[in-house]
Each structure stands twice: as structure tokens, then as C-alpha cells.
Scaffold this active site. Structure first.
Site, short mmCIF file in Angstrom:
data_model
loop_
_atom_site.label_atom_id
_atom_site.label_comp_id
_atom_site.label_asym_id
_atom_site.label_seq_id
_atom_site.Cartn_x
_atom_site.Cartn_y
_atom_site.Cartn_z
N LYS A 103 -0.99 12.22 3.06
CA LYS A 103 -1.31 12.66 4.41
C LYS A 103 -0.17 13.54 4.91
O LYS A 103 0.94 13.47 4.40
CB LYS A 103 -1.55 11.47 5.33
CG LYS A 103 -0.54 10.34 5.26
CD LYS A 103 -1.05 9.16 6.08
CE LYS A 103 -0.11 7.97 6.01
NZ LYS A 103 -0.22 7.21 4.77
N SER A 136 -5.02 5.26 11.07
CA SER A 136 -3.61 5.01 11.38
C SER A 136 -2.83 6.31 11.47
O SER A 136 -1.67 6.38 11.09
CB SER A 136 -2.99 4.08 10.34
OG SER A 136 -3.17 4.60 9.03
N SER A 144 8.31 4.81 6.49
CA SER A 144 7.32 5.53 7.27
C SER A 144 7.53 5.40 8.78
O SER A 144 8.54 5.83 9.31
CB SER A 144 5.91 5.08 6.87
OG SER A 144 4.92 5.88 7.48
N HIS A 145 6.59 4.77 9.47
CA HIS A 145 6.61 4.68 10.92
C HIS A 145 7.40 3.47 11.43
O HIS A 145 7.49 3.25 12.63
CB HIS A 145 5.17 4.59 11.44
CG HIS A 145 4.42 3.44 10.83
ND1 HIS A 145 4.05 3.42 9.50
CD2 HIS A 145 3.97 2.27 11.35
CE1 HIS A 145 3.41 2.29 9.24
NE2 HIS A 145 3.35 1.58 10.34
N ARG A 147 8.64 -2.30 1.11
CA ARG A 147 9.31 -2.21 2.40
C ARG A 147 9.91 -3.57 2.77
O ARG A 147 9.24 -4.59 2.68
CB ARG A 147 8.34 -1.76 3.51
CG ARG A 147 7.85 -0.35 3.34
CD ARG A 147 6.94 0.05 4.49
NE ARG A 147 6.33 1.35 4.22
CZ ARG A 147 5.37 1.89 4.97
NH1 ARG A 147 4.92 1.23 6.02
NH2 ARG A 147 4.86 3.07 4.65
N GLU A 152 -7.24 8.61 7.77
CA GLU A 152 -7.19 7.20 8.11
C GLU A 152 -6.99 7.05 9.60
O GLU A 152 -6.35 7.89 10.24
CB GLU A 152 -6.05 6.50 7.37
CG GLU A 152 -6.19 6.51 5.86
CD GLU A 152 -5.09 5.72 5.18
OE1 GLU A 152 -5.41 5.00 4.23
OE2 GLU A 152 -3.92 5.83 5.59
N THR A 208 0.82 -1.21 0.00
CA THR A 208 0.00 0.00 0.00
C THR A 208 0.85 1.27 0.00
O THR A 208 0.39 2.32 -0.41
CB THR A 208 -0.92 0.03 1.23
OG1 THR A 208 -0.13 -0.11 2.42
CG2 THR A 208 -1.93 -1.11 1.19
N ASP A 259 4.34 12.02 7.62
CA ASP A 259 2.97 12.05 7.09
C ASP A 259 1.91 11.66 8.13
O ASP A 259 0.72 11.76 7.86
CB ASP A 259 2.83 11.19 5.83
CG ASP A 259 3.11 9.72 6.05
OD1 ASP A 259 3.45 9.34 7.19
OD2 ASP A 259 3.01 8.94 5.08
N ARG A 260 2.33 11.24 9.32
CA ARG A 260 1.36 10.87 10.35
C ARG A 260 1.41 11.87 11.51
O ARG A 260 2.37 12.62 11.64
CB ARG A 260 1.65 9.46 10.88
CG ARG A 260 1.49 8.39 9.82
CD ARG A 260 1.60 7.01 10.42
NE ARG A 260 1.43 5.99 9.40
CZ ARG A 260 0.97 4.76 9.63
NH1 ARG A 260 0.63 4.40 10.86
NH2 ARG A 260 0.84 3.88 8.66
N ARG A 281 -4.90 -6.78 12.23
CA ARG A 281 -5.45 -5.59 12.84
C ARG A 281 -6.95 -5.79 13.07
O ARG A 281 -7.69 -6.14 12.16
CB ARG A 281 -5.19 -4.36 11.98
CG ARG A 281 -3.71 -3.97 12.02
CD ARG A 281 -3.39 -2.69 11.34
NE ARG A 281 -2.02 -2.30 11.67
CZ ARG A 281 -1.27 -1.48 10.95
NH1 ARG A 281 -1.77 -0.92 9.87
NH2 ARG A 281 -0.04 -1.19 11.33
N ASP A 308 8.59 9.64 8.27
CA ASP A 308 8.64 10.45 7.06
C ASP A 308 7.72 11.66 7.11
O ASP A 308 7.58 12.37 6.12
CB ASP A 308 8.32 9.61 5.83
CG ASP A 308 6.91 9.06 5.82
OD1 ASP A 308 6.34 8.86 6.90
OD2 ASP A 308 6.36 8.82 4.73
N ASP A 354 5.75 11.04 12.53
CA ASP A 354 6.43 9.77 12.33
C ASP A 354 7.70 9.91 11.50
O ASP A 354 8.18 11.02 11.26
CB ASP A 354 5.49 8.77 11.69
CG ASP A 354 5.17 9.09 10.24
OD1 ASP A 354 5.15 10.29 9.91
OD2 ASP A 354 4.94 8.17 9.45
#
Length: 541
Positions: free
Chosen positions: A376, A365, A113-114, A22, A363, A18, A281-282, A496, A279, A277
């Protein structure tokens, strides 16, 4: 300086998820692994000749070496120009903005990302298209197909480009434009928000603590929050990006940002707390004594969007990922606008934003964004909240109490079971699928099921169809369970489980207490403990 052609062969399991590809960092460091995937990207997008790309990463371990490899491969394949962040750094939101600002053909974001960084951590590569958003399924499918057919890659044989100073460099016939990674993004934010009102809020004594988690947003937050808006020096902590994120886990939630949570729960804690986070975006939003779930944050932002200058004329529509709380739907209904439900993954919002159907998206997340870019955006969400608080002149706790009194409270939580054997996880999901048709009208843990299905999505703009996006179980009274396997991990599978119930009267309960019947129902339906051997989730958010 010459182009060399290196013979290679397909490497298994280079299918983008998605948010790109990674893997463990050491996998990306294996000879030819990154090169194969980059060449597959060039093939999957129809070549690079004459094109302009944006390039940057979150500074995690291997970022510096990977940036140089991508630059040499872009030059070898005929790219006209690559816009790269100084020292190879760019937040994901800033990269999206630069793609749009410069009319680039696309961009590469080097990040997981995170996920944790360092030599034993994770690394990733994501390709974004010309609208600034993540590549849609058609593009990632073409990239994946190319990884299975590759036999050579091309790379320029030359020394590294000095990325320490902004300016223009040349790599063969390709122009390398080295830009300040923060400046253009900061200018974008100033055009969206009422900086004067936020500055006045800070000058009144309002205190903020922003935890950058030793990730990419540190320099962005220091410049905007402290230098431009006047937050007290030291308000931004863990502000220096480190290759291993200071041996931390750059995921902005109450588990991994525990130090921030502890500070905000003190009676004399700051007025506002936030984190971002790896990168950028969160986001995580807190007030003194209160944690705001990402779903509640999205709903509150939508309800108060007219207080922000860029959204003063209203929202065209809103969108949320399917597992995200239905709290946003309640706001949209009152505003009289459309609320779209999409699969998980920011790429699904792109068409809605491009078509003007949605203005605000989010989202569960911890990702929220709008039509200002096609990703985001963590720091944007923080500024959005600060703008609202400056306009309403209230605390975070007061704002959320008012919101719940108006719309009711959607008690919501996500239970993650990480590192499950993939076979066991897939069997668990298949077991649920086989039960779906028999579930309506049955009673589980004292709750009556009214509907059960596996979510599929038909894009209202391009008609594309996406299946297998998570199992939904709806209960009488508005409660809901969602089960899905995450695509963002690098080891095993992550199950999840999303739990949600609605209460319009008792709005100040502990969410885990309010969700006890659903927690019991989830285990009974999926036989989580029996199938996985796990008596409790790895992470609860």
C-alpha cells in the site's frame, strides 16, 4: 574485520504477524533479540549467499542501530549487495519499488507502521520478497520455525558503515549501495500521474495541507508536493521524521490526526487535506468540511481511475480485504470487473497483482495501492486524489456527493477495543463462533440476520487456504458486522468491530447515527461490555 559466531537459544514469541514481527522497542533492544530474528530470516529464505537485498526503516527510535546490525549480519552470511536508504531511511512503498527496480531478492523494512515510536514505543521488522510485497504465509512460517530452532547467529565484527552520503561502501565482501531514499520513488510517481494537471491545480490557488506526522513521508511529500508540483511552501507540516514522531501517534485517522481534522473543518480551511503514517504506506483523505473514510476513498478511486494516465485503459480488477466496506463491490459491478475479497494483510493482494487479476487494492485500515508496487502507498493515494480533482474540477465534497448519488452510501465505521486481555478476547471470539449456526433468521436489535460465518480464503492463483480470518454477520437490507482480532498491536489484544449499512436515499447522515442499530447488535451478539468491561471503544474511525 572478521565473522564471529555467537551461541544463542530460541526466544519465545518471535512469530511474524500480518506485517512482520512487532514488539516494544525495549524488547528489540534486548541482547540477541534482533540478531536471533534476523538470522531466522536468513534461514527461512534459504540463506543469503550471493543475494541482493534492500534495507531501510521509518527512522523511529532504534532504527539507526538496527540498520547497522542487519548490515553486519548480511555481510557475515554472504550477501552480495545491500541497497540501503541514506541515513537508513526508506518508506515502505519506496522499499517495495527499489526491490522491483533493482531485481533484488528481497528486502527488510524496519518499522512498526502506524504504532507509536520512541524508547517506550514499538519497533518492528518485516521481510518482503522479490516481487516487493510482504512475505506470504509459507515464508513467514519458515522464518517462525527457524526462530524455534536457532542455536547460533553470525555477525561481522567491524565499525559502523557511514550512511550519511550516497555512494558505495564495502563491508567485508558485501557491497553496500547507499541511495537517495526519495529520488526513485518520485520518478515512479511522475510516470503514473499527470503532474502538469496537478501543478495547474495548485497554481489556480488550490490549497493543500499534508500532515506527515513527523514520520517518513515528510521528505517525500516536500519534494513532490511543494518542490515539483508547486504547492505553497508550508503545505507539508510536521515534515521532519523524528525517532518518537514528535511524541505523537503516527496513525492517519481522525483521532490521531486531530489537528489536521480541525484545520479542514474550518470554513476557510484548505481545499484538500491528507496525512500518512509512520512508514508511509497509509493515508487519510479529507476535503474542506468532509472526512472520506478509507473504504469510500478506495471506491471513489476505482470509479475515477480512468482519469489517471497510468490507469486510463481501465482496471483489470479490484480487491479489498474482507472487513473493508462493500462500496468497492458496487463500483466493480458497474464497471463490469471482478472484485476479490481477501483476508486482512497486504500480502494477500500480491498474487492477484502479479497475475494481472487486480490493478487497484485497498483495506479499511487506510491502506490503498495498485500494481505499481506490491505494498500500500500513502503518498501515491494522495496524488491519485489530486489527479482526479484536477481532472474533474470539483471539490472533495462534490465528488463524494456525486459518488453516493450514483452508488448509494455505505455508512461504515470501525470500533477498536485496544489492550484487552488476550484470554478474554479469544473467549469472546469463541463465543461468537459457537453461535454462528443458530444466527440466520434470528432478530438482534431489530435487525434480521440472513447469514453468519467465519471467513476463509482460497487463493485463486496458488490455491493456498487461510482460515479464521474474521466473523461475518449479514443482515437483511445489506447491513453487515465483522469481528476480528488485530495482529498489529504489541500489548494484549485489539478487538475490531466493523459496522456497515447501506442507504441510497439519505446520504448525508452522521455515520455513527446511521449505525446505531448495528452498534447495539454488535454488543448484544458479542457481549462486549459484559466480557471486557468496556462501555465504549478505545478508538472510533
Amino acid at each position: 574485520m572478521s565473522v564471529i559466531t555467537v551461541k544463542t537459544a530460541p526466544i519465545a514469541n518471535q512469530k511474524p504477524g500480518t506485517s512482520g514481527l512487532r514488539k516494544k522497542t525495549r524488547v528489540f533492544q534486548e541482547p540477541g533479540y534482533l540478531e536471533n530474528f534476523i538470522q531466522a530470516i536468513w534461514t527461512g529464505i534459504g540463506g543469503t549467499k550471493g543475494k541482493t537485498f534492500v534495507l531501510g526503516g521509518d527512522g523511529r527510535f532504534f532504527n539507526t542501530e538496527a540498520i547497522q546490525i542487519v548490515l553486519r549480519m548480511a555481510a557475515a552470511s554472504g550477501a552480495a549487495r545491500v541497497i540501503v536508504g541514506q541515513n537508513g531511511l526508506l518508506s515502505t512503498p519506496a522499499a517495495s519499488h527499489l526491490i522491483r527496480l533493482h531485481g533484488a531478492d528481497g528486502g527488510l523494512v524496519l518499522s512498526a507502521s502506524h504504532n507509536p515510536g520512541g524508547p517506550d514505543g514499538d519497533f518492528g521488522v518485516k521481510y518482503n520478497i522479490a516481487n516487493g510485497g510482504p512475505a506470504p504465509e509459507g515464508v513467514t512460517a519458515a522464518i517462525h520455525a527457524a526462530t524455534e530452532e536457532i542455536n547460533v547467529y553470525r555477525i561481522l565484527e567491524t565499525s559502523d558503515v557511514d550512511l550519511s552520503l550516497c555512494g558505495i561502501a564495502q563491508l567485508g565482501r558485501t557491497e553496500i549501495a547507499i541511495v537517495d531514499p526519495v529520488a526513485d520513488y518520485a520518478a515512479l510517481m511522475e510516470g503514473i500521474f499527470d503532474f502538469s494537471a496537478i501543478a495547474a491545480l495548485f497554481s489556480s490557488g488550490f490549497r493543500i495541507r499534508f500532515d506527515a506526522m513527523h514520520a517518513i513521508t515528510g521528505p517525500y511529500a516536500k519534494l513532490i508536493l511543494e518542490n515539483r508540483l508547486g504547492a505553497s511552501k508550508g503545505s507539508v507540516v510536521n515534515a521532519v521524521p523524528l525517532p518518537d514522531f514528535g511524541q505523537g501517534h503516527p496513525d492517519p485517522n481522525p483521532i490521531w490526526a486531530k489537528a489536521l481534522v480541525n484545520e479542514m473543518m474550518r470554513p476557510d480551511g484548505p481545499d484538500f487535506g491528507a496525512a500518512s503514517d509512520g512508514d508511509g504506506d497509509r493515508n487519510m483523505i479529507m476535503g474542506r468540511g468532509i472526512y472520506v473514510t478509507p473504504s469510500d476513498s478506495l471506491a471513489a478511486m476505482a470509479a475515477n481511475a480512468a482519469l489517471v494516465p497510468a490507469y486510463a485503459n481501465g482496471l483489470a480488477g479490484v480487491a479489498r480485504s474482507m472487513p473493508t466496506s462493500l462500496a468497492l463491490d458496487r463500483v466493480a459491478d458497474k464497471l463490469g470487473i471482478e472484485c476479490y475479497e481477501t483476508p486482512t494483510g497486504w500480502k494477500y493482494f500480491g498474487n492477484l497483482l502479479d497475475a494481472g487479476r487486480a490493478t487497484l487494492c485497498g483495506e479499511e485500515s487506510a491502506g490503498t495501492g495498485s500494481d505499481h508496487i506490491r505494498e500500500k502507498d500513502g503518498l501515491w493515494a494522495v496524488l491519485f486524489w489530486l489527479n482526479i480533482l484536477a481532472a474533474r474540477k470539483c471539490s472533495v465534497s462534490e465528488l463524494m456527493t456525486d459518488h453516493w448519488q450514483t452508488y448509494g452510501r455505505n455508512y461504515y465505521s470501525r470500533h477498536d477495543y485496544e489492550g484487552i486481555d488476550s484470554g478474554i478476547a479469544n473467549d469472546l471470539m469463541q463465543g461468537l463462533r459457537e453461535k454462528l449456526s443458530a444466527l440466520p433468521d434470528s432478530i438482534v436489535a431489530g435487525l434480521r440476520i440472513i447469514a453468519a460465518d467465519e471467513f476463509a480464503y482460497d487463493d485463486p492463483i496458488d490455491g493456498s487456504h487461510s482460515e479464521g480470518q474474521g466473523i461475518r454477520i449479514h443482515f437483511h437490507g445489506g447491513a453487515r458486522l465483522v469481528f476480528r482480532l488485530s495482529g498489529t498491536g504489541t500489548v494484549g489484544a485489539t478487538l475490531r468491530v466493523y459496522l456497515e449499512t447501506v442507504d441510497a436515499q439519505n446520504i448525508h447522515r452522521n455515520p455513527q447515527d446511521a449505525l446505531i442499530p448495528l452498534i447495539q447488535a454488535a454488543d448484544q451478539l458479542a457481549m462486549i461490555a459484559e466480557r471486557t468491561g468496556r462501555k465504549r471503544p478505545t478508538v472510533i474511525t
